[in-house]
Every structure is written in C-alpha cells, then in structure tokens.
Scaffold this active site. Structure first.
Site, short mmCIF file in Angstrom:
data_model
loop_
_atom_site.label_atom_id
_atom_site.label_comp_id
_atom_site.label_asym_id
_atom_site.label_seq_id
_atom_site.Cartn_x
_atom_site.Cartn_y
_atom_site.Cartn_z
N ASP A 154 0.83 -1.20 0.00
CA ASP A 154 0.00 0.00 0.00
C ASP A 154 0.86 1.25 0.00
O ASP A 154 1.81 1.36 0.79
CB ASP A 154 -0.89 0.04 1.26
CG ASP A 154 -2.09 -0.88 1.13
OD1 ASP A 154 -2.34 -1.37 0.01
OD2 ASP A 154 -2.76 -1.13 2.14
N ASP A 176 -12.46 11.98 5.07
CA ASP A 176 -12.51 10.60 5.59
C ASP A 176 -12.92 9.60 4.52
O ASP A 176 -13.43 8.52 4.80
CB ASP A 176 -13.38 10.49 6.86
CG ASP A 176 -14.82 10.87 6.60
OD1 ASP A 176 -15.12 11.32 5.47
OD2 ASP A 176 -15.65 10.72 7.52
N ASN A 177 -12.65 9.93 3.25
CA ASN A 177 -12.89 8.99 2.16
C ASN A 177 -11.57 8.46 1.62
O ASN A 177 -10.54 9.09 1.78
CB ASN A 177 -13.64 9.67 1.01
CG ASN A 177 -15.08 9.94 1.39
OD1 ASN A 177 -15.72 9.09 1.99
ND2 ASN A 177 -15.57 11.10 1.04
N GLN A 205 -16.52 11.95 15.07
CA GLN A 205 -16.16 12.14 13.66
C GLN A 205 -14.79 12.81 13.50
O GLN A 205 -14.05 12.52 12.57
CB GLN A 205 -17.24 12.97 12.94
CG GLN A 205 -18.56 12.23 12.75
CD GLN A 205 -18.44 11.00 11.84
OE1 GLN A 205 -17.94 11.06 10.75
NE2 GLN A 205 -18.92 9.85 12.34
N ASP A 211 -11.68 -4.34 6.12
CA ASP A 211 -10.72 -5.43 6.32
C ASP A 211 -10.48 -5.65 7.81
O ASP A 211 -10.36 -6.79 8.27
CB ASP A 211 -9.37 -5.09 5.66
CG ASP A 211 -9.47 -4.96 4.15
OD1 ASP A 211 -10.43 -5.51 3.57
OD2 ASP A 211 -8.60 -4.32 3.54
#
Length: 359
Positions: A32, A144-145, A303, A314
C-alpha cells in the site's frame, strides 16, 4: 509460593491456547502506498472519493506522481492480508496463528512486504516469480474517504499448481480451522479458492468469503457462485450487498432482506448454517442467520477522530476472525470486528497500536 502454583496454571488455561496456522488467508498481497491527496488529483485520474478499482492504462503515471507529489507511507496491504494481519494482532499469541498465501515479485517491494508480514507475526508463504513486479495499491485519501487504485501485477500471477498444490504448502492449509479469502482473489485463481473451500467443507471447517467490491459480483459472478455453496460466513458492505442482490435478481433494496436471501442460498455442508454479515460504515451492522436477522450498532467514534476509513472493512473482518478461531459466539465476533474497525479508522492506513485493548 508452592501453594499458588496450581492457581497460576489454572489461569493460564483460561483462554484456549491456539495452535500456529489455525487461520488461513489467501489473496492479493499488495504494497500500500498511502497519501492524502486533493480533489484535483482524483479528477485528473477520474477517481471517485470512495471507491476501489483496478488500475487501467490511464492510471499508469498515477503511482509515480503520488510518490513524487505527496507525502507517502508504505504498508503491507491487500484486502485479505490486511484482515489476517489484524486477526493476528487481536490474537497476539501465538505468533503465526495466521497463515497467508499470495504471489509477489522478486524485487525491492517484495522484500519490504516480506519484512512487513514478519513484523506483523503473520506466517506468510509467498509464491515468488520474476515475470511481474510486486503489486501495489494507491490509497488516495481525501477527508474521511479513500479511493483505492490497485495495480495487481504479481498478485495476478498466483499459480495453484506451483504453490498451493505443493505438499509443504498444502499441509499448512490442512492445519487451519478457519479460512478467509476476499472476493478480489476470484479475479486471480478461482480454482485455488475452490480447492481450499471444498477441503474446508468436507472437513466441517469454517470457510469465509468477502463480496469485496461491486465489480466482483458483476463481472466474476460465475466463479463467485461456484464458491458460494461452500461459504459458511459471507462478508460485505452495503454497496457490495446491493450489487450482489441485483445480479442475483433478488428484487429488493432492503439490506436485511438481501442478507436473509443470501443466507438462504444453496449450501453444501449442512452441518453449518451460513452466516451473512453486512457492514454499513457508521450505520448498524446487519447479520443474518438461519433463524433471524439482527442489527448491531457500531462503536460510535467522534467524527473528528476519524483519520482514514481505508481498511475499516478489512479490520472488521480481522477482528471477527480473531474470535471465530476460538469458537466464540457470533455476537462476540461482531463486537471484536467493531472494535478493530474503530481502532483502524483513527489511524492512517490499515495500521494499529502494539497491543489491542479488547476484553
């Protein structure tokens, strides 16, 4: 002191001691490459803020530009590897409770991956080849995407007959009690998945699969439905569930109904009823068993504490599996899944502190 000894021994026996290689995962090992990016970067490569796709020709330059332009972090990734890594972290002891199979290249990224798996105490046995470089996954984070672009490369080159079928490797498969494979691997080696799934079913062990992404249900429907009769636990999120329902012609958009209908699909091993678990981000997790559909609220996070939802799904699976290997109740597995996901979303990438705080 002697008087206290039996007591100490008794305490040690409390949590059931697991054996090594009790959990088996097989999938696409990726390195990653995570970075916080801007909207312009997403637009340039035609990426949606919250999506996962396979790299195409137009994404060729993306990986290099990401490394050049933004501050990047490297992690051992790939959906299944993330989950077994999290499960191993939750289990803690013994090391190597989790086994992982997948294909990498004989290169620098491959070496980093081996080192990272070792650091995570996962017993990784990679099939190494030189035709293709080690797979990478760009995690482009905006607020937060996260938008994931995977270049499978070597991960696509897994060969059942050159790795899974070898006696020393197959012995590791047979040692396991719980198996987990993400649907992404259906694009690589459906025959390897079937070999593991039929073995699990024949020996009344637990085989679990993840819907993984909408494109799997759409374009790999046939191999997926060949594996489905062997699936004891099926995972997915709300978008994946909706796509799966459409492809199956379920004629409902209600997630509880979808879970119920999916639970009732034909199954080979009738000694185990299938369990279907659908997560919905910050909304309730839905679980269908043969008797009922139940919902579970997630652990509410402030949040402002959310750093990155990359790997939350995952992590949920990893937490779930960490209790499943102990034969704990499904409600406990879900609680552990929510715990693991709540830890991961407060950090960048699918990473975690040294020890879990789960009781």
């Amino acid at each position: 002191m002697a008087a206290g000894e039996p007591q100490a021994k008794k305490l040690k026996l409390e949590p059931k001691q697991l054996s090594e290689n009790v959990l088996f995962g097989m999938g696409n090992p990726l390195l990653d490459i995570c970075a916080v990016v801007d909207k312009d970067f997403l637009d340039k490569y035609g990426l949606k803020p919250n999506d996962q796709i396979l790299a195409e020709e137009k994404h060729k330059e993306l990986f290099e530009e990401l490394v050049k332009k933004f501050k990047v972090e490297y992690h051992a990734g790939g959906s299944t590897q993330n989950s077994v890594k999290v499960a191993q972290w939750m289990i803690q002891s013994p090391y190597k409770a989790a086994t992982f199979f997948g294909c990498i290249g004989k290169d620098k990224f491959g070496e980093i991956l081996k080192k990272k798996a070792e650091e995570a105490h996962v017993d990784a046995h990679y099939y190494e080849q030189s035709e293709e470089p080690t797979g990478t996954c760009a995690a482009c984070i905006t607020s937060d995407n996260r938008s994931l672009v995977a270049n499978l490369a070597a991960a696509n080159c897994y060969k059942k007959e050159k790795h899974l079928d070898l006696e020393k490797n197959w012995k590791l498969v047979e040692k396991a009690k719980v198996y987990y494979i993400a649907g992404f691997f259906l694009t690589v080696s459906p025959e390897a998945i079937l070999k593991v799934a039929t073995q699990a079913s024949a020996n009344n062990k637990i085989f679990s699969l993840n819907l993984s992404a909408p494109f799997i249900s759409q374009f790999y429907k046939e191999p997926m439905m060949k594996v489905m009769p062997y699936v004891d636990v099926l995972f997915g999120n709300e978008t994946e569930a909706a796509t799966f329902a459409r492809e199956q012609g379920f004629e409902t958009e209600d997630i509880k109904e979808i879970a119920k209908k999916t639970q009732a699909l034909p199954k080979v091993n009738t000694k185990r009823q299938r369990i279907v678990v659908f997560t919905q981000g910050k909304d309730d997790t839905v679980m269908a068993t043969a008797n009922e559909v139940t919902t579970f609220p997630v652990l509410v996070s402030d949040q402002s504490e959310i750093v990155d939802t990359n790997g939350a799904g995952d992590a949920f699976v990893g937490g779930f599996l960490s209790q499943l290997v102990y034969d704990r109740p499904v409600t406990e597995c879900i609680r552990a899944g929510h715990y693991a996901a709540s830890v991961i979303i407060k950090r960048s990438g699918c990473t975690f502190p040294e020890k879990p705080d789960f009781h």
